[in-house]
Design a protein around this motif. Structure first.
Motif, PDB file in Angstrom:
ATOM      1  N   THR A  55      51.037  38.557  56.047  1.00 15.83           N
ATOM      2  CA  THR A  55      49.988  37.551  55.959  1.00 15.83           C
ATOM      3  C   THR A  55      49.922  36.779  57.270  1.00 15.83           C
ATOM      4  N   ARG A  56      48.886  35.975  57.387  1.00 11.06           N
ATOM      5  CA  ARG A  56      48.779  35.129  58.577  1.00 11.06           C
ATOM      6  C   ARG A  56      49.953  34.176  58.586  1.00 11.06           C
ATOM      7  N   ASN A  96      45.053  34.487  50.720  1.00 10.35           N
ATOM      8  CA  ASN A  96      43.759  35.165  50.787  1.00 10.35           C
ATOM      9  C   ASN A  96      43.752  36.351  51.740  1.00 10.35           C
ATOM     10  N   GLU A  97      44.567  36.298  52.756  1.00 11.23           N
ATOM     11  CA  GLU A  97      44.604  37.391  53.725  1.00 11.23           C
ATOM     12  C   GLU A  97      45.896  38.203  53.644  1.00 11.23           C
ATOM     13  N   GLN A  99      48.476  41.053  52.461  1.00 10.75           N
ATOM     14  CA  GLN A  99      48.309  42.479  52.174  1.00 10.75           C
ATOM     15  C   GLN A  99      49.683  43.092  51.928  1.00 10.75           C
ATOM     16  N   TYR A 114      42.164  42.776  60.622  1.00 12.16           N
ATOM     17  CA  TYR A 114      41.842  41.345  60.579  1.00 12.16           C
ATOM     18  C   TYR A 114      43.061  40.483  60.886  1.00 12.16           C
ATOM     19  N   LEU A 115      44.258  40.948  60.549  1.00  8.47           N
ATOM     20  CA  LEU A 115      45.469  40.199  60.896  1.00  8.47           C
ATOM     21  C   LEU A 115      45.833  40.401  62.365  1.00  8.47           C
TER      22      LEU A 115
END
Length: 161
Positions: A55-56, A96-97, A99, A114-115
């Motif tokens: 994740t972020r 939310n981001e 994975q 996107y990450l």
């Protein structure tokens, strides 16, 4: 001194006699492949975890949690009140981001595009151990961050309770 999460894990280990957490330390330099895969350091892979959540992160990198540490983190976050907007916002940032990723036979994980964009990961990265999680940073961003951090190391240590 220690977080509630860490103390809870230690208590679980003491009760069960089983090691239920991973400890990641050290700094390793790697390169991201064109397809967005990066090798995890052998010392990290030797801890027996194949399932991770990426994740972020905070401060400019990405966080990679072994599955059990992610579950503990989510549990801790879920115990906070949802009536506070800052809590809801932080949960959204972290989840939310997120994975799920698995280590392949060559010891690599895939970092979603996107990450990679969020953390400005191009080619050269640093993979660091951060106790219960792994962090991945662009090498230049990381060194700039650490350079600033080192200038304030004594002040930071004084502020920590």
């Amino acid at each position: 001194m220690y977080s509630k999460w860490f103390c809870r894990i230690v208590n679980e280990v003491e009760k069960s006699g089983k090691l239920t957490y991973s400890m990641y330390i050290g700094r390793y330099y790697h390169q991201i492949e064109e397809k967005g895969r990066v090798s995890l350091p052998k010392k990290f892979r030797e801890q027996g975890t194949e399932n991770f959540v990426i994740t972020r992160g905070l401060d400019g990198g990405l966080f990679i949690y072994p599955e059990h540490a992610w579950q503990a983190t989510i549990q801790t976050l879920s115990e906070k009140t949802e009536t506070k907007k800052m809590h809801r916002d932080f949960v959204r940032l972290m989840t939310n981001e997120a994975q799920e990723v698995q280590v392949d036979k060559l010891g690599r994980i895939h970092i979603p595009e996107y990450l990679r964009n969020f953390a400005h990961l191009q080619k050269d990265v640093v993979v660091i151990g951060s106790f219960s999680k792994i962090e991945i940073w662009d090498v230049n961003v990381y060194h700039s961050y650490i350079e600033n951090l080192e200038k304030n190391a004594e002040n930071i240590s004084e502020l920590i309770e």
